[in-house]
Write a protein that holds these residues in place. Sequence first.
Motif, short mmCIF file in Angstrom:
data_model
loop_
_atom_site.label_atom_id
_atom_site.label_comp_id
_atom_site.label_asym_id
_atom_site.label_seq_id
_atom_site.Cartn_x
_atom_site.Cartn_y
_atom_site.Cartn_z
N ARG A 110 0.85 -1.19 0.00
CA ARG A 110 0.00 0.00 0.00
C ARG A 110 0.88 1.23 0.00
N LEU A 111 0.43 2.26 -0.68
CA LEU A 111 1.16 3.52 -0.73
C LEU A 111 0.42 4.54 0.13
N LEU A 112 1.21 5.32 0.84
CA LEU A 112 0.63 6.35 1.70
C LEU A 112 1.28 7.69 1.37
N PRO A 113 0.59 8.79 1.59
CA PRO A 113 1.21 10.11 1.37
C PRO A 113 2.48 10.23 2.21
N ARG A 208 1.62 2.24 -9.56
CA ARG A 208 0.57 3.25 -9.70
C ARG A 208 0.11 3.64 -8.31
N ALA A 209 -0.61 4.75 -8.23
CA ALA A 209 -1.06 5.22 -6.92
C ALA A 209 -2.02 4.23 -6.26
N ASP A 210 -2.69 3.39 -7.07
CA ASP A 210 -3.64 2.42 -6.50
C ASP A 210 -2.96 1.09 -6.14
N GLY A 211 -1.64 1.03 -6.23
CA GLY A 211 -0.92 -0.18 -5.83
C GLY A 211 -0.62 -1.13 -6.97
N ARG A 212 -1.23 -0.92 -8.16
CA ARG A 212 -0.90 -1.77 -9.30
C ARG A 212 0.53 -1.49 -9.73
N TRP A 213 1.17 -2.49 -10.28
CA TRP A 213 2.56 -2.28 -10.70
C TRP A 213 2.84 -2.99 -12.01
#
Lengths: 238, 216
Positions: A110-113, A208-213
């Motif tokens: 997960r990506l966080l700010p 990607r920002a939604d976690g896809r790579w």
Amino acid sequence: MTERVIVLASADRPVLGHVRTVPGLRAAEAAGQLWLRGLPATGELPVAVRALPAVATYAADAQERLFPAGHRTPTGRLPALVWQPIAEFVPLELPTAAVPARTVPSYRVRLLPSGRAQAGAALLTTLPQWLAYVETAPEIRLRGLRFAVSSDAEVLVLGTPLPPVAGQEYWLQHGLLLPAGFDLEAPLLAPLLARKLDPAADGVVLFRADGRWEQILATDVVPVTRGAVRLTAEGFAA
Amino acid sequence: MLLTSFLQDLLTTGSVTLVGRPSAFAPDDLLAATELLQAYYAADAREIPYSAPAFDAPAALWAAGLLYHTVQLTLVRELDEAVIAETLPDFAGLITPEVLYSADLLLRYLPDLLRLAKGLAPGDALVARLQALARQWPLSFGGPELPEPAAEARVLDHPALRQEYVDRLIRAQDRRRAGQPHLRALVQAALGAHAATLWPDFQAFTLVTTDGKHAD
């Protein structure tokens, strides 16, 4: 009589595990039969011995002649075999673990700010915007850049300084391109994640920002020249 | 096919072979050379910013002949000024952006020959002729020869040639030209906010002191 002898079928070898601890018991195998000797000539046999699926039981005298139980006439002679102590004849084997296999715990990336800022290393833009910039950009601004184009005309530009073109800027962390302004929820996992997603380390992994790579191989990234970009655009227009 | 073979070798291997004495080119040689130059133009124009000016065959052929004969004259040192004037004439037509770019396809090789000729004999008539060409064709000649203002203005008037000219100044790190006020702004615009990394000493040699003189 000096001892008692028991004969079993070879197929019954597993049941010998029950008599491994009987003192003095020795065993041998010949012609599809298991031979047991060393049991006392008189007295009651241990329960485990009596429970064996014997096909024949004999009493043997000092000359190793075999007398069927209750008979006074020998019917044969104890064969000359290589006798082994029962504990060696039936060695112990470690049992196969019966517990269920343990599954590898999965981790959802997960990506966080992020609370910090760092220089951009890549830019994701569109082919028309990229072409428009390259057409008129000074050569010095293109010289340090490389680019790759996807089948849906998305362009990833790598290098510095990044072109002033509208698009999504990316940070580079251990071979992972993360959208600028974002960090992994667990930043310490970045090197491990990079090794897992790109074990050969022959490219970059774009998140990607939604976690896809997706992985972009180094061989698909080419130096930027006006000619290369124009030819690429012509290829899409054809 | 003297000229065509020369161009083929130059553009494919970079190694050329030519005859010892200047001579005129046959018509079929010029025709074949034109086709070769047009193909070279098409490939080169892909790398030119904006839209490259159209191909001008007479200009390209003139430059090809000029280059061919300059190589000859660099090697055959005993030829006199009359031969040099005859074999290295000025371009006869009007100088347009198309002429500037088409001639540049081959004139861009001349600065190396000028340096070589200067090294062999600095006071040679060939060197003087090439220096005169350098002042007239600034797009093709970087280096110490400052261009005639009118010749440079023709380059700067066309967006593709202007950007290409600035690109070449930066590529050669030509401090003398880049320090001139009318070019300094163009170079600064190309470097943008990245001058410190793209041309580290650019700001230093273009600094103007309070009395209006350059810092260097």
